[in-house]
Design a protein around this motif. Structure first.
Motif, PDB file in Angstrom:
ATOM      1  N   PHE A 299    -111.981  38.446 -56.618  1.00 56.88           N
ATOM      2  CA  PHE A 299    -111.393  37.317 -57.354  1.00 56.88           C
ATOM      3  C   PHE A 299    -112.435  36.717 -58.289  1.00 56.88           C
ATOM      4  O   PHE A 299    -112.146  36.400 -59.441  1.00 56.88           O
ATOM      5  CB  PHE A 299    -110.880  36.242 -56.387  1.00 56.88           C
ATOM      6  CG  PHE A 299    -109.728  36.690 -55.544  1.00 56.88           C
ATOM      7  CD1 PHE A 299    -108.513  37.006 -56.132  1.00 56.88           C
ATOM      8  CD2 PHE A 299    -109.850  36.821 -54.173  1.00 56.88           C
ATOM      9  CE1 PHE A 299    -107.445  37.435 -55.364  1.00 56.88           C
ATOM     10  CE2 PHE A 299    -108.788  37.246 -53.389  1.00 56.88           C
ATOM     11  CZ  PHE A 299    -107.586  37.554 -53.980  1.00 56.88           C
ATOM     12  N   GLY A 300    -113.636  36.552 -57.795  1.00 53.15           N
ATOM     13  CA  GLY A 300    -114.682  35.992 -58.636  1.00 53.15           C
ATOM     14  C   GLY A 300    -115.224  36.992 -59.634  1.00 53.15           C
ATOM     15  O   GLY A 300    -115.503  36.662 -60.783  1.00 53.15           O
TER      16      GLY A 300
ATOM     17  N   SER B  73    -112.477  35.671 -62.914  1.00 59.28           N
ATOM     18  CA  SER B  73    -113.196  34.396 -62.824  1.00 59.28           C
ATOM     19  C   SER B  73    -112.367  33.244 -63.390  1.00 59.28           C
ATOM     20  O   SER B  73    -112.435  32.126 -62.890  1.00 59.28           O
ATOM     21  CB  SER B  73    -114.544  34.499 -63.534  1.00 59.28           C
ATOM     22  OG  SER B  73    -114.365  34.717 -64.912  1.00 59.28           O
TER      23      SER B  73
ATOM     24  N   SER C 239    -110.100  32.183 -60.789  1.00 58.70           N
ATOM     25  CA  SER C 239    -110.833  31.458 -59.759  1.00 58.70           C
ATOM     26  C   SER C 239    -111.104  30.017 -60.175  1.00 58.70           C
ATOM     27  O   SER C 239    -111.017  29.106 -59.356  1.00 58.70           O
ATOM     28  CB  SER C 239    -112.151  32.157 -59.441  1.00 58.70           C
ATOM     29  OG  SER C 239    -111.927  33.497 -59.090  1.00 58.70           O
TER      30      SER C 239
ATOM     31  N   GLY D 135    -109.168  27.620 -57.894  1.00 60.89           N
ATOM     32  CA  GLY D 135    -110.109  27.449 -56.783  1.00 60.89           C
ATOM     33  C   GLY D 135    -109.674  26.429 -55.746  1.00 60.89           C
ATOM     34  O   GLY D 135    -109.719  26.685 -54.542  1.00 60.89           O
TER      35      GLY D 135
ATOM     36  N   GLY E 285    -108.796  28.979 -52.965  1.00 60.11           N
ATOM     37  CA  GLY E 285    -110.039  29.100 -52.196  1.00 60.11           C
ATOM     38  C   GLY E 285    -109.892  28.513 -50.801  1.00 60.11           C
ATOM     39  O   GLY E 285    -110.440  29.047 -49.831  1.00 60.11           O
TER      40      GLY E 285
ATOM     41  N   PHE F 168    -115.773  29.434 -52.989  1.00 62.86           N
ATOM     42  CA  PHE F 168    -114.533  29.509 -53.776  1.00 62.86           C
ATOM     43  C   PHE F 168    -113.756  28.191 -53.646  1.00 62.86           C
ATOM     44  O   PHE F 168    -113.304  27.608 -54.631  1.00 62.86           O
ATOM     45  CB  PHE F 168    -113.702  30.688 -53.250  1.00 62.86           C
ATOM     46  CG  PHE F 168    -112.578  31.162 -54.145  1.00 62.86           C
ATOM     47  CD1 PHE F 168    -112.161  30.445 -55.254  1.00 62.86           C
ATOM     48  CD2 PHE F 168    -111.918  32.356 -53.852  1.00 62.86           C
ATOM     49  CE1 PHE F 168    -111.121  30.904 -56.062  1.00 62.86           C
ATOM     50  CE2 PHE F 168    -110.885  32.819 -54.645  1.00 62.86           C
ATOM     51  CZ  PHE F 168    -110.477  32.086 -55.747  1.00 62.86           C
TER      52      PHE F 168
ATOM     53  N   PRO G  54    -115.401  26.071 -57.145  1.00 68.44           N
ATOM     54  CA  PRO G  54    -114.784  27.232 -57.814  1.00 68.44           C
ATOM     55  C   PRO G  54    -115.589  27.747 -59.004  1.00 68.44           C
ATOM     56  O   PRO G  54    -115.672  28.960 -59.221  1.00 68.44           O
ATOM     57  CB  PRO G  54    -113.430  26.704 -58.277  1.00 68.44           C
ATOM     58  CG  PRO G  54    -113.158  25.508 -57.460  1.00 68.44           C
ATOM     59  CD  PRO G  54    -114.485  24.925 -57.078  1.00 68.44           C
TER      60      PRO G  54
ATOM     61  N   ALA H 184    -116.992  31.395 -59.465  1.00 66.16           N
ATOM     62  CA  ALA H 184    -116.528  32.203 -60.607  1.00 66.16           C
ATOM     63  C   ALA H 184    -117.697  32.673 -61.463  1.00 66.16           C
ATOM     64  O   ALA H 184    -117.781  33.843 -61.846  1.00 66.16           O
ATOM     65  CB  ALA H 184    -115.532  31.402 -61.442  1.00 66.16           C
TER      66      ALA H 184
END
Lengths: 464, 338
Positions: free
Chosen positions: A76-77, A81, A84, A88, A92, B68, B72, B76
């Motif tokens: 995902f990251g 990104s 994300s 997030g 997350g 995450f 975030p 990322a």
């Protein structure tokens, strides 16, 4: 070819590959826990051998599930990104909770179960496999809570260009997860049932020495399997009705329904000009799609063209809101077809169990061996429909997949990891199938000898 | 303390747990081909971490998930920026994880040797790269105003980050040697002890190099001055005491002091980093900080309640497994495989 295309391909490939292993872990952990519970209650040693034998196959599969799962969390990251950053807050959180409440439990007690067999009191050892099963299935719940938001966003607000959580309770009680989790949970059970049925059938067909062992395994799996597959189909039906409501475009694509219909007919077989988005040839059952969608003989099911017009108005013009129709349509049919084939086979297997008749003709056992593939087909195509049918959105109505990709990860970088994945995953699949086949064929340890491994001669079975 | 700071601390705790636990797992994997000369010896070495390694690795997965959820933008920028490095770590962990399971499944020396080397590389590469990655967080990498990493893989390799990588590699290897010495008896115990004694001066040397590099290459000098404060000094003292305990054959203490070394040096690292989470070498204004990289307060609140409830429970039951498997493994143990 752009980096975006390769990133999508890589995510699809690694996720599908991961999900080859997950359902068996979900369902087989419970079945092994049941076997061990029967042994705990009855002291019948055959159930101990059962838990050990199926446990050995379980562990080979489990290892593959674990290592391919880490990839997804990182990806995902790495590749998504912008997704994300946007998600997030919401995505997350369940991911972190999954690790905290599920992965720790599952992995810690798996170690206890493997190495504690002769060191722990029996009750504690039994508890450890139940905790593994619980941890594995709870992890599925949390990841599906995360995925459900992508299908049906709830409990959020858009602030500073990001989706922010406003209601955690709404997130975890998402109407979508209430149909999706039971479907995945029971699919895991069905996968495990057909895994055990298939391998048992192989031994019953060849009349190996372990006939009694595999008859008992067969019985257990047939009961487990029929419960599972009936529930899979029932929940799947509710899930499809839910889809008509919240993701009508996905249903329209899954049905190859280009024009809205009321009452809507169900396509049994459609050849479409998928590029021109027209139907060329189709066999249809009148009113059946309305019936399936609403439990009554009429009711409009909207078609692709109407929905496109509606979404253009709602989300803006210049974007095609139509997912790949052919892939969605055929995935749906493959999943449902495999599901009903499993229902039929599980029914016959149950009949054999109830009547205690294991003198079925050889071809039936052969069919059961081949049927090992059915849950894998259904699991894979089910997810293809879920994820491909949501396109072009990554989060339905909120973010397009094209906007979610990492802007700084180049085509060459994705190509490098994708090639590496293909090579490594390809090699590991060969090894995994080889080992499962090897130990599946070998059967359980003989009843007398408690002494395991080490002293045994090298087994050189033919490669698969 | 506001929520962003609390989560910065929690992320530090998760990474401390990860490096403390996976640290000796990596060390054991690195030493496997060198300490284990026969198949049984290798099996004994693997089984020292057999019941634990999978749960230890979950600390990394949890740290990733927490990053995450709580930060975030940190997640990322870091994961997309360090793309190929993380890819290398991933492939290492994949090979290593299946190797533990698959090696015993075929009684063939070539088969086993392939998986043993998979365990070695699968441990050595992450042991090195985690240090490199953390070095890059403090030293700074090209990050633009949109929080996007603009460099490439080779930008991550600098003298400073390589020293960081070397430091994590040697510390983990020493940690693993001491762990093996605690989990085995007889010949293997002695081999692990003497390996630890020989590795210790190397670890001290590399750590000293890292201490110098910290002043030479990153901004701690301007940030905190010559006197680094109590944490790094205590960390150095802990590492030095390991040598003392090794000489006195007090391996339990040596292990505890390795733990203290890792805890204190990772804590020092995060303390150097704060309030940044990733430094931009392009412009300090583009640094990712605990404030501009974090989630909303609502998410942080929810996650705080869950993490502060669950983490202590996890530590309890995971600790309990070390208690039930505390018995040392015998050299000639028969049923080591499962």
């Amino acid at each position: 070819m752009e980096a975006l295309d390769l990133a999508r391909l890589q995510f699809a490939a690694t996720t599908v590959y991961h999900f080859f292993f997950v359902p068996l872990t979900l369902g087989l952990s419970i079945l092994i826990a049941i076997m061990q519970t029967i042994h705990y209650r009855t002291q019948n040693p055959v159930y101990d051998r059962m838990a050990r034998f199926w446990g050995k196959l379980f562990l080979i599969n489990f290892a593959m599930g674990v290592v391919t799962g880490i990839v997804l969390e990182f990806q995902f990251g790495m590749n998504w990104s912008e997704y994300s950053r946007f998600m997030g807050d919401i995505f997350g959180a369940p991911l972190a909770i999954e690790a905290l409440v599920a992965f720790f439990l599952e992995s810690t007690f798996l170690g206890v179960w493997i190495f504690g067999r002769d060191k722990l009191p029996r009750g504690l050892h039994l508890a450890s496999i139940w905790l593994v099963a619980f941890g594995a299935n709870i992890s599925a719940l949390w990841i599906l809570i995360a995925n459900s938001f992508m299908q049906q966003p709830v409990g959020y607000t858009i602030r500073n260009g990001r989706a922010e959580m406003t209601d955690f309770f709404a997130l975890i009680t998402n109407p979508n997860v209430r149909v999706q989790f039971p479907h995945v949970f029971t699919s895991g059970m069905a996968t495990a049932a057909f895994f055990v049925l298939g391998i048992s059938a192989w031994h019953l067909l060849r009349n190996t020495k372990q006939r009694d062992f595999f008859m008992r395994s067969f019985r257990l799996a047939s009961v487990y399997g029929i419960i599972a597959i009936v529930l899979v189909i029932m929940v799947g039906h509710s899930q499809a009705q839910h889809m008509v409501e919240v993701q009508p475009m996905k249903m329209a694509a899954a049905e190859g329904l280009f024009e809205s219909e009321d009452p809507a007919s169900l396509s049994l077989f459609t050849i479409g000009d998928w590029e021109q988005r027209e139907e060329v040839f189709s066999i249809r059952i009148p009113r059946a799609l309305s019936l399936l969608s609403y439990n009554r003989l009429d009711g409009e099911v909207r078609g692709i063209h109407d929905l496109q017009a509606e979404y253009e108005e709602k989300y803006g013009e210049g974007v095609s809101y139509i997912p790949p129709v052919a892939l969605s349509y055929w995935s749906f049919r493959a999943m449902v077809g495999a599901g009903f084939a499993m229902l039929g086979l599980a029914g016959i297997a149950l009949y054999m169990t109830v009547r205690n008749r294991f003198n079925a003709p050889g071809w039936f056992y052969k069919v059961l061996v081949a049927a090992l593939l059915l849950p894998y087909i259904a699991n894979t195509t089910g997810w293809l429909l879920t994820e491909v049918g949501r396109q072009p959105w990554i989060v339905f109505g909120l973010q397009l997949t094209a906007d979610a990709v990492s802007p700084n990860v180049s085509l060459g970088m994705v190509a490098t990891t994708l090639i590496a994945f293909v090579l490594v995953y390809g090699a590991l699949m060969v090894v995994d199938v080889y080992l499962l086949a090897k130990f599946g064929r070998k059967g359980p340890e003989p009843a007398e000898a408690e002494d395991t491994d080490q002293s045994q001669p090298a087994v050189t079975t033919a490669h698969v | 303390m506001d929520l962003q700071d609390l989560w910065f601390v929690l992320i530090s705790v998760l990474f401390i747990g990860f490096f403390f636990l996976e640290g000796f797992d990596y060390g054991v994997g690195i030493l496997l081909p060198f300490l284990g000369k026969t198949d049984t010896q290798r099996r004994v070495i693997i089984n020292t971490i057999g019941p634990f390694w999978d749960a230890n690795e979950v600390w990394m997965i949890t740290a990733g998930g927490a990053l995450f959820a709580a930060f975030p933008h940190w997640y990322a920028t870091l994961f997309s920026g360090f793309y190929l490095a993380l890819g290398l770590i991933l492939f290492s962990l994949i090979e290593r994880g299946v190797a533990f399971e698959f090696r015993s499944k075929q009684d063939d020396p070539r088969w086993r040797s392939v998986w043993d080397w998979a365990i070695f590389f699968g441990s050595a590469i992450p042991a090195l790269l985690w240090g490199v990655a953390f070095g890059n967080l403090v030293q700074g990498t090209p990050i633009n105003a949109e929080m996007i990493f603009t460099g490439n893989f080779f930008d991550l390799l600098s003298p400073y980050t390589l020293v960081c990588g070397l430091a994590s590699f040697t510390i983990f290897t020493l940690h693993g040697a001491i762990f093996i010495s605690l989990r085995t008896t007889g010949q293997m115990e002695q081999k692990a002890q003497s390996t630890a004694s020989r590795l210790w001066p190397v670890a001290v040397g590399v750590s000293a190099l890292l201490a110098v590099a910290n002043y030479a290459y990153i901004d701690i000098f301007t940030k905190i001055g010559v006197n680094p404060g109590i944490m790094p000094v205590a960390s150095a003292a802990a590492l030095l005491s390991v040598g003392y305990f090794l000489r006195n054959r007090q391996h339990g203490w040596a292990f505890a002091m390795m733990g203290a070394t890792i805890l204190l040096s990772v804590a020092t690292f995060f303390w150097f980093l704060y309030p940044n989470v990733m430094v931009s070498s392009t412009d300090a204004a583009y640094n990712l900080t605990v404030d501009n990289a974090s989630s909303s307060d609502y998410t942080l609140k929810v996650m705080s309640v869950i993490a502060l409830t669950v983490v202590p429970i996890v530590i309890l039951y995971q600790g309990w497994t070390y208690w039930i498997f505390r018995k040392r493994l015998l050299d000639d143990a028969k049923a080591l495989e499962y």
